[in-house]
Design an enzyme around this catalytic site. Structure first.
Site, PDB file in Angstrom:
ATOM      1  N   ASP A 189     -10.746  12.237   2.856  1.00  0.00           N
ATOM      2  CA  ASP A 189      -9.295  12.842   3.371  1.00  0.00           C
ATOM      3  C   ASP A 189      -9.090  13.983   2.519  1.00  0.00           C
ATOM      4  OD1 ASP A 189      -8.833  11.199   0.991  1.00  0.00           O
ATOM      5  OD2 ASP A 189      -8.103   9.612   2.365  1.00  0.00           O
ATOM      6  N   ASP A 235      -0.548  -1.612   1.762  1.00  0.00           N
ATOM      7  CA  ASP A 235      -0.388  -1.896   2.972  1.00  0.00           C
ATOM      8  C   ASP A 235      -1.580  -2.180   3.968  1.00  0.00           C
ATOM      9  OD1 ASP A 235      -1.102   0.855   3.368  1.00  0.00           O
ATOM     10  OD2 ASP A 235       0.956   1.547   3.988  1.00  0.00           O
ATOM     11  N   HIS A 265      -3.796   0.378   4.363  1.00  0.00           N
ATOM     12  CA  HIS A 265      -4.522   1.578   4.891  1.00  0.00           C
ATOM     13  C   HIS A 265      -5.788   1.889   4.099  1.00  0.00           C
ATOM     14  CE1 HIS A 265      -2.384   3.476   1.490  1.00  0.00           C
ATOM     15  NE2 HIS A 265      -3.679   4.485   1.526  1.00  0.00           N
ATOM     16  N   GLU A 309      -2.934   4.705   8.425  1.00  0.00           N
ATOM     17  CA  GLU A 309      -1.804   3.975   7.718  1.00  0.00           C
ATOM     18  C   GLU A 309      -1.458   2.910   8.921  1.00  0.00           C
ATOM     19  OE1 GLU A 309      -0.245   4.393   5.381  1.00  0.00           O
ATOM     20  OE2 GLU A 309       0.271   6.379   4.932  1.00  0.00           O
TER      21      GLU A 309
END
Length: 261
Positions: A67, A136, A138, A143
């Site tokens: 990314d 979380d 990801h 996400e």
């Protein structure tokens, strides 16, 4: 999915580096997937030691990044291309121009994403993809709520992810970009071997959902359950929520040496 639980973060790094070393020994022109974040840094340090000792060479390898932030200037120290340069490229013998990332500074972000997908395909796909996981759940910047079939695209970062990453921006969450380009979950699942590493108790809940929960877009990492060759390497705190931790420990201890990673 193979889950390996070791005592320390240093051992996590060594196990993951073993997987890369074995791959490159068998295929010197291997295509690696590299990740930023705290978890992979120990792996890069371990690879550096092996290259310096003459036991490993990445000179023939290629690498693709997961990314990139959108909008950071080319010389910004937290632009992921620069982070990978410092954390990985400068420490080993891979050529700088053999490492590619999505172009977060492009005027045509959709076109940059399509071009990145094509570059990975033209390289024959990724042989081994390193991954971390967010608190979380990801993976890369996919996400919660991300499509499990997604490809490289622009994403809006959640407040939680920006808060987690603010430590790289002197604690200033407002300096963390709101958008990024990221490989999609479908792109990640195309890699032939996925190696996910996690350390620390703060990752335990995400690891529980990744390994033992239902496959759900609410916990994007759980999509790795759909892949035929996944290695999850954890220290004891990161594994502390796993109900099957004893089983994973027993099976790894009894694993035949010829099986490898």
């Amino acid at each position: 999915m193979e889950v390996i639980i070791v005592d320390t973060a240093d051992e996590v790094a060594r196990v993951a580096a073993d997987a890369i070393s074995a791959l490159v020994a068998a295929r010197p022109d291997a295509v690696l997937g590299v990740a930023t974040g705290s978890s992979p840094e120990g792996i890069y340090d371990e690879l550096s030691r092996r290259v310096a000792a003459g036991g490993l060479s990445l000179a023939g390898a290629r690498a693709f990044m997961l990314d990139e932030y959108v909008g950071l200037p080319a010389d910004h120290p937290e632009r992921y291309r620069n982070v990978i340069q410092r954390a990985f490229v400068d420490k080993v013998d891979i050529a700088a121009d053999a490492v590619a990332g999505p172009d977060g500074g492009s005027d045509d972000l959709a076109g940059a994403c399509a071009a990145y997908e094509q570059a990975i395909a033209d390289a024959g796909g990724i042989d081994l993809q390193l991954l971390g996981i967010g608190t979380d759940g990801h993976i890369a910047f996919n996400e919660p709520g991300s499509s499990l079939a997604s490809r490289t695209r622009i994403k809006t970062l959640t407040h939680q992810t920006r808060a987690d990453n603010a430590r790289f921006f002197d604690g200033r969450i407002d300096d963390v970009p709101q958008h990024c380009l990221t490989q999609g979950i479908g792109t990640i699942l195309d890699a032939r071997h996925l190696v996910l590493v996690a350390t620390g108790r703060h990752k335990a809940e995400a690891i529980h959902h990744l390994v033992e929960g239902p496959v759900s877009a609410m916990w994007p990492g759980s999509a790795l359950q759909l892949h035929p060759h996944v290695t999850v390497v954890l220290d004891s705190p990161a594994a502390s929520r796993l109900q099957l931790a004893g089983y994973f420990t027993e099976t790894y201890a009894a694993k035949p040496a010829w099986q490898g990673l």
